[in-house]
Design an enzyme around this catalytic site. Structure first.
Site, PDB file in Angstrom:
ATOM      1  N   ASP A 188       0.837  -1.202   0.000  1.00 30.35           N
ATOM      2  CA  ASP A 188       0.000   0.000   0.000  1.00 30.35           C
ATOM      3  C   ASP A 188       0.871   1.251   0.000  1.00 30.35           C
ATOM      4  O   ASP A 188       2.022   1.207  -0.453  1.00 30.35           O
ATOM      5  CB  ASP A 188      -0.945  -0.052   1.221  1.00 30.35           C
ATOM      6  CG  ASP A 188      -2.292   0.593   0.934  1.00 30.35           C
ATOM      7  OD1 ASP A 188      -2.310   1.775   0.566  1.00 30.35           O
ATOM      8  OD2 ASP A 188      -3.325  -0.078   1.077  1.00 30.35           O
ATOM      9  N   HIS A 259      -3.892   6.171   2.930  1.00 29.81           N
ATOM     10  CA  HIS A 259      -4.553   4.952   2.467  1.00 29.81           C
ATOM     11  C   HIS A 259      -4.015   3.699   3.166  1.00 29.81           C
ATOM     12  O   HIS A 259      -4.773   2.874   3.684  1.00 29.81           O
ATOM     13  CB  HIS A 259      -4.370   4.865   0.952  1.00 29.81           C
ATOM     14  CG  HIS A 259      -5.206   3.839   0.262  1.00 29.81           C
ATOM     15  ND1 HIS A 259      -4.727   2.593  -0.062  1.00 29.81           N
ATOM     16  CD2 HIS A 259      -6.486   3.874  -0.185  1.00 29.81           C
ATOM     17  CE1 HIS A 259      -5.672   1.914  -0.687  1.00 29.81           C
ATOM     18  NE2 HIS A 259      -6.756   2.665  -0.773  1.00 29.81           N
ATOM     19  N   SER A 578     -11.270  -0.645  -1.300  1.00 28.98           N
ATOM     20  CA  SER A 578      -9.994  -0.631  -0.569  1.00 28.98           C
ATOM     21  C   SER A 578     -10.225  -0.861   0.918  1.00 28.98           C
ATOM     22  O   SER A 578      -9.359  -1.389   1.605  1.00 28.98           O
ATOM     23  CB  SER A 578      -9.303   0.725  -0.718  1.00 28.98           C
ATOM     24  OG  SER A 578      -8.643   0.824  -1.938  1.00 28.98           O
TER      25      SER A 578
END
Ligand SMILES: *[C@@H]1O[C@H](CO)[C@@H](O)[C@H](O)[C@H]1NC(C)=O
Ligand SMILES: *[C@@H]1O[C@H](CO)[C@@H](O)[C@H](O)[C@H]1NC(C)=O
Ligand SMILES: *[C@@H]1O[C@H](CO)[C@@H](O)[C@H](O)[C@H]1NC(C)=O
Ligand SMILES: *[C@@H]1O[C@H](CO)[C@@H](O)[C@H](O)[C@H]1NC(C)=O
Ligand SMILES: *[C@@H]1O[C@H](CO)[C@@H](O)[C@H](O)[C@H]1NC(C)=O
Ligand SMILES: *[C@@H]1O[C@H](CO)[C@@H](O)[C@H](O)[C@H]1NC(C)=O
Ligand SMILES: *[C@@H]1O[C@H](CO)[C@@H](O)[C@H](O)[C@H]1NC(C)=O
Length: 805
Positions: A188, A259, A578
């Site tokens: 990620d 994220h 996600s």
């Protein structure tokens, strides 16, 4: 450059970090046939390149250098090399030399080839910066399998553990010791190591088998890992080889985008009390597997991401010894042998690593999903029974509720209020002044109205809208609350009919859990099946919470804007597949801990066959992207159903799938030997003795092509189930009707005499049945239920005329 998948632009700040990518056409493998509609956009140098290589077959070709991922057959490595790396570097060196010689002779330029990575586990091969001439030379090297141009990749962008029924006293948490022995690897954007979610209080010693490391870099040193965050590495050689002069804004595993911090804490964050997003969603934050370990592999950068770095990250994660890999990213590639995520996942799966991937945020359009890979689990996104509420108090004392996530001052005092109807008159809006404006939506133009309001200097907005799918609007920059038509009528009547001055005030920041509405529902953005890369396996596999998920966030990265000011929070609410993907990673970690003997396919089967397809009002789960909105969700939207971790612990039967089964499927897809070898890394698997499209999988999809005459009338599926429940048990099949089709199961009873015994059955879908109006997607379920009624092993069945273009 041709965008194959147009990015759907969502309103707020990359909250849906969508996956999209630009695919340079001449990167495709030679045997890939190009869609004719795309050919005109081929750049002239490409045509020149193709012309040259085909006509002259020379090692020297004009054209631009680029990064390539090259697949090699390691079994053909000459004995003089001691390891894969020395062989691969020699291959690049000699290509460089032969190309240089050719270039000297023809008075051409000197190349500056660069080795990027050699890979060992995820693929057999390497990545390198190559001129077209060097690339051609490598193609003539013995052991060369295939190559593909490096592709840009981007990520897809508290209460969820309770919503999933996880509890301290019973079920998957205690049975797995909260995932303590399990290591979850996440590829990620990095991690914010100071977040409380990565504190290691209460954590035992790191498992001795762990081989990973805590790599130092900018603002990140080796002492930032601990017993929770046990690994941190970063992969930037691909992106820097592509852009040699670029400086990375954060050259380390530290996350500046948020994220990765969010996904990793969703999977396995430690307990953090009093977490919230500006007062919304308050409570104790924790991951699905709160005692599992996190290893972060940063391969997505603020400056972009490339497949070569993703493969390097997966390669390292495999060799470090992760048990679960969570990939909230993907590429919209049509063929499995071109998809680096699918290829690297194959190797991970073969090593017993459970790989969870996101379906994508391109819904609700059909066949929009990516990562529809037969050996991974593909996760769709839904919502939960949690609402964020603003209370409107009118001047006459009437109190009404609406939806809001406004993060600023939670008290908007009584303020003069006017009704403006459809708020698109910017001149009128600019003259309103410090008032609350009531707007009434029409034609689904909520986003425009919000923009117009934001431009005016007003105190707040009340939006009357029947739109259900409003989560991307409610985190507004100015104080705003969204009310339905019924509440809207009351407000309208008050504002328009009162003779004196009208006013209203709003209290923001309330959270309401349960009971108010049906949940879960499939989010409209969640990408839909069938899978373009392999439509013969039903995808997505399952639905998991993905909308407005609260998880950790880098404290120095803004969450959103209030007015024109950035605002910061240590926890943030994000939506997307996600976010649903790491929920499944956490659940898989719990199952790995509790059932160490299960294969990745058995874990996937357990999660799928125990999932549920009715909501908290006992009706079929609804689809916010359905037509009409809120119609029952079909398996192309939610797979088998919504995950239920406690039930997944005891599935009764599992559908196990072996490497051989996957290979037979690749053969059934009519892939060439080289294409299969690109995925399996083994030339011995390319002897296709038993090609089939019928994978031993816990779901069924019949694709019916009515352009054929006569139309197909029957499809047969063969399945083998393994008993993981009691020693002896007998199971009966029940089938729910599939509209327009006849589904039969043979035999109807399976009698097991011992644990791990395998028994087979056949399922037949016949139809469409005489004169019935066939729907695009017809669906039902087959369930194997044991005599004691302890287990229900449920699989979705889809018959569809849907065609993938
Ligand atoms: C690592 O960083 C932390 C926090 O900035 C600091 O306290 C510590 O001294 C550093 N350790 C080393 C070995 O540089
Ligand atoms: C990188 O910088 C050097 C020196 O400034 C320049 O000569 C070169 O053209 C640049 N390369 C790229 C790819 O921009
Ligand atoms: C990133 O850091 C590494 C060392 O940690 C260094 O070798 C490399 O040049 C840096 N790259 C960029 C693009 O800043
Ligand atoms: C506002 O909407 C009305 C009705 O749809 C339309 O007639 C008008 O042109 C719009 N005005 C602006 C400024 O967009
Ligand atoms: C907005 O209104 C407030 C209060 O009337 C005023 O102080 C402020 O200057 C206005 N801002 C703009 C940008 O017009
Ligand atoms: C004003 O109120 C009356 C009665 O409450 C209602 O029938 C009427 O529709 C309202 N007028 C408007 C413009 O909302
Ligand atoms: C593979 O080739 C066979 C024989 O030509 C054909 O019948 C079959 O439909 C093909 N399968 C796929 C998935 O294209």
């Amino acid at each position: 450059m041709v965008p194959l998948s147009p990015i759907r632009s969502f309103l707020h700040k990359g909250l849906y970090l969508l996956v999209f990518f630009f695919f340079t056409l001449y990167s495709l493998l030679p045997h890939q046939s190009l869609p004719s509609s795309l050919s005109p956009s081929m750049a002239p140098p490409t045509q020149f390149f193709l012309f040259m290589c085909c006509l002259l077959r020379s090692v020297f070709v004009f054209g631009e250098s680029d990064n390539y991922i090259v697949h090699m057959d390691l079994s053909l490595m000459p004995k003089i090399f001691t390891d894969h790396h020395s062989w691969y570097s020699a291959v690049v060196e000699s290509a460089l030399a032969s190309s240089k010689a050719a270039s000297m002779k023809s008075g051409g330029f000197l190349s500056n080839s660069k080795f990027i990575y050699s890979y060992l586990h995820a693929i057999q091969g390497f990545s390198a910066h190559l001129s077209p001439g060097e690339h051609e030379a490598i193609k003539n090297t013995p052991g060369y399998v295939s190559s593909v141009r490096d592709l840009p990749v981007k990520p897809d962008t508290t209460h969820s553990s309770q919503f999933l029924g996880l509890a301290a006293d019973t079920g998957a948490w205690p049975a797995s010791s909260y995932g303590e022995e399990v290591i979850i690897g996440i590829v990620d954007t990095g991690v914010w190591p100071e977040s409380s979610s990565f504190k290691d209080s209460g954590m035992s010693q790191i498992p001795a088998r762990w081989k990973g490391e805590c790599q130092a870099g900018v603002q990140f040193n080796a002492s930032m890992c601990n017993r929770k965050l046990i690994g941190a590495r970063y992969f930037n050689k691909g992106i820097t080889a592509k852009n040699p002069n670029m400086t990375l804004s954060m050259n380390s595993t530290r996350d500046t985008e948020g994220h990765g911090t969010h996904t990793s804490s969703t999977a396995a964050g430690n307990y953090v009390e009093d977490a919230s997003f500006f007062g919304y969603a308050p409570g104790t934050a924790r991951g699905m597997a709160p005692r599992a370990r996190v290893a972060m592999y940063k391969a997505l950068w603020q400056e972009g991401g490339f497949a070569s770095d993703i493969i390097a990250a997966v390669d390292q994660a495999i060799s470090d010894g992760v048990d679960v890999l969570s990939l909230s990213l993907g590429l919209d590639v049509m063929a499995l042998y071109l998809d680096p995520v699918a290829i690297a996942s194959y190797a991970a799966n073969e090593k017993g690593i459970f790989v969870t991937t996101s379906a994508g945020n391109e819904g609700p359009f059909g066949a929009s999903l990516h990562n529809g890979t037969p050996w991974s689990i593909t996760v769709a996104a839904g919502d939960m029974d949690r609402d964020y509420v603003g209370v409107v108090t009118l001047g006459n004392g009437v109190r009404l509720e609406g939806t809001t996530l406004f993060p600023g001052n939670p008290h908007l005092p009584q303020t003069p209020t006017v009704f403006m109807g459809f708020c698109n008159n910017t001149v009128a809006l600019s003259q309103v002044g410090r008032k609350i404006v009531v707007c009434e939506d029409k034609d689904d133009l909520l986003a425009d109205q919000i923009n117009y309001i934001q431009a005016g200097n007003i105190s707040g907005g009340i939006f009357i809208t029947d739109k259900i799918d409003i989560e991307q609007y409610i985190e507004s920059q100015l104080p705003a609350v969204f009310v339905d038509q019924k509440v809207g009528e009351i407000i309208k009547n008050y504002v328009r009919n009162s003779s004196g001055k009208t006013e209203a005030g709003v209290e923001f920041g309330r959270t309401v859990i349960g009971g108010r509405r049906a949940a879960p529902r499939v989010a409209s953005y969640s990408s839909r099946g069938p899978s373009p890369s392999c439509p013969f396996v039903l995808k997505p596999d399952v639905l998991a919470p993905g909308s407005l998920i609260l998880a950790a966030w880098p404290e120095k990265t803004p969450t959103t804007l209030v007015g024109s000011d950035f605002v910061y929070s240590k926890y943030n609410l994000l939506s997307g597949t996600s976010m649903s993907t790491p929920h499944v990673a956490g659940v898989a970690a719990l199952l790995k801990a509790a059932r160490p003997e299960w294969s990745p396919a058995a874990i996937r089967s357990a999660i799928m066959t125990t999932s549920y397809s009715t909501d908290n009002t006992n009706r079929p789960i609804r689809d916010l992207g359905g037509n009409p909105v809120g119609s029952p969700a079909n398996p192309l939207a939610m797979g088998a159903g919504h995950i239920d971790p406690n039930k997944a612990l005891n599935p009764g039967l599992v559908y196990d799938t072996t490497t051989e089964d996957y290979n037979n499927l690749l053969c059934g897809l009519n892939y060439t030997a080289k294409e299969i070898q690109t995925i399996t890394r083994s030339s011995s698997t390319t002897i296709c003795s038993n090609p089939t499209l019928d994978l031993n999988y816990p779901s069924f999809i019949a694709l019916l092509d009515f352009s054929k005459t006569p139309p197909p009338t029957a499809r047969e599926f063969h399945r083998t189930v393994t008993n993981v429940g009691e020693e002896s048990a007998s199971y009966f099949a029940t089938v729910t009707p599939v509209k327009g089709y006849k589904v039969t199961v043979e035999p109807k009873e399976l009698i097991f005499k011992e644990k791990f015994e395998k028994l087979s059955y056949k399922l037949t879908i016949e139809g469409p049945i005489g004169g019935v109006q066939v729907e695009d997607v017809a669906w039902g379920h087959v369930s194997w239920i044991d005599r004691e009624n302890k287990y229900e092993v449920k699989s979705p069945i889809v018959a569809t005329t849907y065609r993938i273009e």
